[in-house]
Write a protein that holds these residues in place. Structure first.
Motif, PDB file in Angstrom:
ATOM      1  N   MET A  79      31.517  40.968  28.677  1.00 25.38           N
ATOM      2  CA  MET A  79      32.431  40.016  29.319  1.00 25.38           C
ATOM      3  C   MET A  79      31.678  39.129  30.308  1.00 25.38           C
ATOM      4  N   GLY A  80      30.782  39.729  31.104  1.00 27.75           N
ATOM      5  CA  GLY A  80      30.052  38.971  32.111  1.00 27.75           C
ATOM      6  C   GLY A  80      28.982  38.065  31.542  1.00 27.75           C
ATOM      7  N   GLN A  81      28.521  38.336  30.336  1.00 28.85           N
ATOM      8  CA  GLN A  81      27.483  37.518  29.715  1.00 28.85           C
ATOM      9  C   GLN A  81      28.034  36.519  28.703  1.00 28.85           C
ATOM     10  N   THR A  82      29.336  36.455  28.563  1.00 30.83           N
ATOM     11  CA  THR A  82      29.965  35.545  27.615  1.00 30.83           C
ATOM     12  C   THR A  82      30.617  34.415  28.408  1.00 30.83           C
ATOM     13  N   PRO A  83      29.985  33.226  28.405  1.00 34.74           N
ATOM     14  CA  PRO A  83      30.456  32.129  29.275  1.00 34.74           C
ATOM     15  C   PRO A  83      31.936  31.784  29.124  1.00 34.74           C
ATOM     16  N   TRP A  84      32.436  31.680  27.912  1.00 34.91           N
ATOM     17  CA  TRP A  84      33.850  31.306  27.753  1.00 34.91           C
ATOM     18  C   TRP A  84      34.762  32.387  28.318  1.00 34.91           C
ATOM     19  N   PHE A  85      34.337  33.652  28.228  1.00 33.93           N
ATOM     20  CA  PHE A  85      35.166  34.732  28.759  1.00 33.93           C
ATOM     21  C   PHE A  85      35.152  34.721  30.283  1.00 33.93           C
ATOM     22  N   VAL A  86      33.997  34.460  30.871  1.00 32.39           N
ATOM     23  CA  VAL A  86      33.896  34.373  32.331  1.00 32.39           C
ATOM     24  C   VAL A  86      34.806  33.256  32.840  1.00 32.39           C
ATOM     25  N   GLU A  87      34.780  32.097  32.168  1.00 29.79           N
ATOM     26  CA  GLU A  87      35.652  30.982  32.565  1.00 29.79           C
ATOM     27  C   GLU A  87      37.123  31.374  32.452  1.00 29.79           C
ATOM     28  N   PHE A  88      37.480  32.089  31.385  1.00 29.61           N
ATOM     29  CA  PHE A  88      38.851  32.570  31.212  1.00 29.61           C
ATOM     30  C   PHE A  88      39.246  33.497  32.356  1.00 29.61           C
ATOM     31  N   VAL A  89      38.390  34.457  32.671  1.00 25.40           N
ATOM     32  CA  VAL A  89      38.674  35.427  33.738  1.00 25.40           C
ATOM     33  C   VAL A  89      38.768  34.725  35.091  1.00 25.40           C
ATOM     34  N   ASN A  90      37.924  33.717  35.308  1.00 25.68           N
ATOM     35  CA  ASN A  90      37.941  32.991  36.580  1.00 25.68           C
ATOM     36  C   ASN A  90      39.262  32.260  36.816  1.00 25.68           C
ATOM     37  N   ILE A  91      39.981  31.971  35.760  1.00 20.90           N
ATOM     38  CA  ILE A  91      41.309  31.364  35.883  1.00 20.90           C
ATOM     39  C   ILE A  91      42.394  32.433  35.805  1.00 20.90           C
ATOM     40  N   ALA A  92      42.253  33.358  34.865  1.00 19.98           N
ATOM     41  CA  ALA A  92      43.298  34.360  34.606  1.00 19.98           C
ATOM     42  C   ALA A  92      43.521  35.309  35.784  1.00 19.98           C
ATOM     43  N   ILE A  93      42.468  35.743  36.434  1.00 19.88           N
ATOM     44  CA  ILE A  93      42.634  36.706  37.533  1.00 19.88           C
ATOM     45  C   ILE A  93      43.370  36.078  38.721  1.00 19.88           C
ATOM     46  N   PRO A  94      42.861  34.993  39.306  1.00 21.67           N
ATOM     47  CA  PRO A  94      43.577  34.474  40.482  1.00 21.67           C
ATOM     48  C   PRO A  94      44.982  33.968  40.170  1.00 21.67           C
ATOM     49  N   TRP A  95      45.119  33.176  39.111  1.00 20.34           N
ATOM     50  CA  TRP A  95      46.439  32.630  38.796  1.00 20.34           C
ATOM     51  C   TRP A  95      47.359  33.706  38.236  1.00 20.34           C
ATOM     52  N   GLY A  96      46.784  34.685  37.538  1.00 19.82           N
ATOM     53  CA  GLY A  96      47.581  35.815  37.063  1.00 19.82           C
ATOM     54  C   GLY A  96      48.130  36.623  38.218  1.00 19.82           C
ATOM     55  N   GLU A  97      47.303  36.867  39.226  1.00 15.57           N
ATOM     56  CA  GLU A  97      47.772  37.593  40.402  1.00 15.57           C
ATOM     57  C   GLU A  97      48.884  36.825  41.114  1.00 15.57           C
ATOM     58  N   VAL A  98      48.733  35.522  41.233  1.00 13.36           N
ATOM     59  CA  VAL A  98      49.772  34.701  41.871  1.00 13.36           C
ATOM     60  C   VAL A  98      51.071  34.797  41.071  1.00 13.36           C
ATOM     61  N   ALA A  99      50.980  34.604  39.755  1.00  8.82           N
ATOM     62  CA  ALA A  99      52.186  34.624  38.909  1.00  8.82           C
ATOM     63  C   ALA A  99      52.844  36.004  38.893  1.00  8.82           C
ATOM     64  N   ILE A 100      52.036  37.044  38.794  1.00  4.35           N
ATOM     65  CA  ILE A 100      52.577  38.408  38.797  1.00  4.35           C
ATOM     66  C   ILE A 100      53.258  38.687  40.132  1.00  4.35           C
ATOM     67  N   GLY A 101      52.591  38.345  41.223  1.00  2.47           N
ATOM     68  CA  GLY A 101      53.170  38.573  42.548  1.00  2.47           C
ATOM     69  C   GLY A 101      54.481  37.835  42.735  1.00  2.47           C
ATOM     70  N   LEU A 102      54.514  36.556  42.345  1.00  2.00           N
ATOM     71  CA  LEU A 102      55.754  35.785  42.474  1.00  2.00           C
ATOM     72  C   LEU A 102      56.861  36.351  41.590  1.00  2.00           C
ATOM     73  N   GLY A 103      56.522  36.670  40.351  1.00  2.00           N
ATOM     74  CA  GLY A 103      57.522  37.223  39.435  1.00  2.00           C
ATOM     75  C   GLY A 103      58.130  38.509  39.960  1.00  2.00           C
ATOM     76  N   ILE A 104      57.286  39.368  40.499  1.00  2.94           N
ATOM     77  CA  ILE A 104      57.760  40.644  41.051  1.00  2.94           C
ATOM     78  C   ILE A 104      58.607  40.398  42.304  1.00  2.94           C
ATOM     79  N   MET A 105      58.144  39.519  43.189  1.00  6.39           N
ATOM     80  CA  MET A 105      58.878  39.293  44.442  1.00  6.39           C
ATOM     81  C   MET A 105      60.224  38.618  44.229  1.00  6.39           C
ATOM     82  N   VAL A 106      60.290  37.590  43.388  1.00  5.66           N
ATOM     83  CA  VAL A 106      61.554  36.861  43.229  1.00  5.66           C
ATOM     84  C   VAL A 106      62.437  37.449  42.142  1.00  5.66           C
ATOM     85  N   GLY A 107      61.937  38.448  41.427  1.00  8.27           N
ATOM     86  CA  GLY A 107      62.763  39.120  40.428  1.00  8.27           C
ATOM     87  C   GLY A 107      63.004  38.285  39.183  1.00  8.27           C
TER      88      GLY A 107
END
Length: 184
Positions: A79-107
């Motif tokens: 995963m760390g040596q695959t550039p397209w995957f690193v780019e995906f993770v760099n977007i998916a983790i922060p924005w995923g955490e934001v979306a998951i947190g909002l979804g859980i908080m607002v129901g």
């Protein structure tokens, strides 16, 4: 024989011939709400910090598994040596955490958000593999919290209104009952 009061909810499940039963006290709803709000805020805050402060997963993915005897070392290295995957993770983790947190908080999309939160925590569990203090760590516990939120369908706040949206003369949830598992 057990006695049930009108204000109690009985939970019962049978799996592989074993039945587990529990009773929820009326205050349980408030504790589940508190649990939901805390885990939602924690994830939202963590994601917002990454979005606003920048986030790069490559060093973590390449180095973490090789340092701790992780059984998934090869997968994390790939995963760390695959550039397209690193780019995906760099977007998916922060924005995923934001979306998951909002979804859980607002129901809204609570079970879906909780499922992805649990999946993310499972990956973090293996990424942060450390057995010096036993196999249970905070990532594992967060995963169980997300699974509990999903199991209880805790928090149909905004989702409750979306469920009642009228489509062809019927509330959305009646027209498409399977959405109950995603929205709830």
């Amino acid at each position: 024989m057990s006695e049930t009061h009108a204000s109690e909810t009985v939970f019962r499940s049978t799996l592989a011939g074993i039945t587990v039963e529990g009773r929820a006290h009326p205050l349980s709803a408030w504790f589940v709400l508190a649990l939901r709000l805390v885990i939602g805020f924690a994830f939202f805050y963590s994601g917002a910090e990454k979005v606003l402060g920048g986030f790069d997963s490559q060093g973590y993915l390449v180095n973490v598994a090789g340092q701790n005897g992780n059984p998934l070392e090869g997968m994390f290295l790939w995963m760390g040596q695959t550039p397209w995957f690193v780019e995906f993770v760099n977007i998916a983790i922060p924005w995923g955490e934001v979306a998951i947190g909002l979804g859980i908080m607002v129901g809204f999309l609570t079970r879906l958000a909780a499922f992805f939160g649990a999946l993310m925590m499972l990956l973090f569990y293996f990424g942060n593999w450390e057995l010096a203090h036993g196999p249970i760590n905070s990532d594992y516990m967060y995963m169980l919290v997300f699974l509990s939120v999903a199991a209880f369908g805790a928090g149909r706040i905004l989702g409750r209104y979306v469920e009642q949206y009228v489509v062809d003369g019927q509330p959305l949830i009646e027209k498409y009952p399977a959405l109950r598992y995603v929205l709830g």
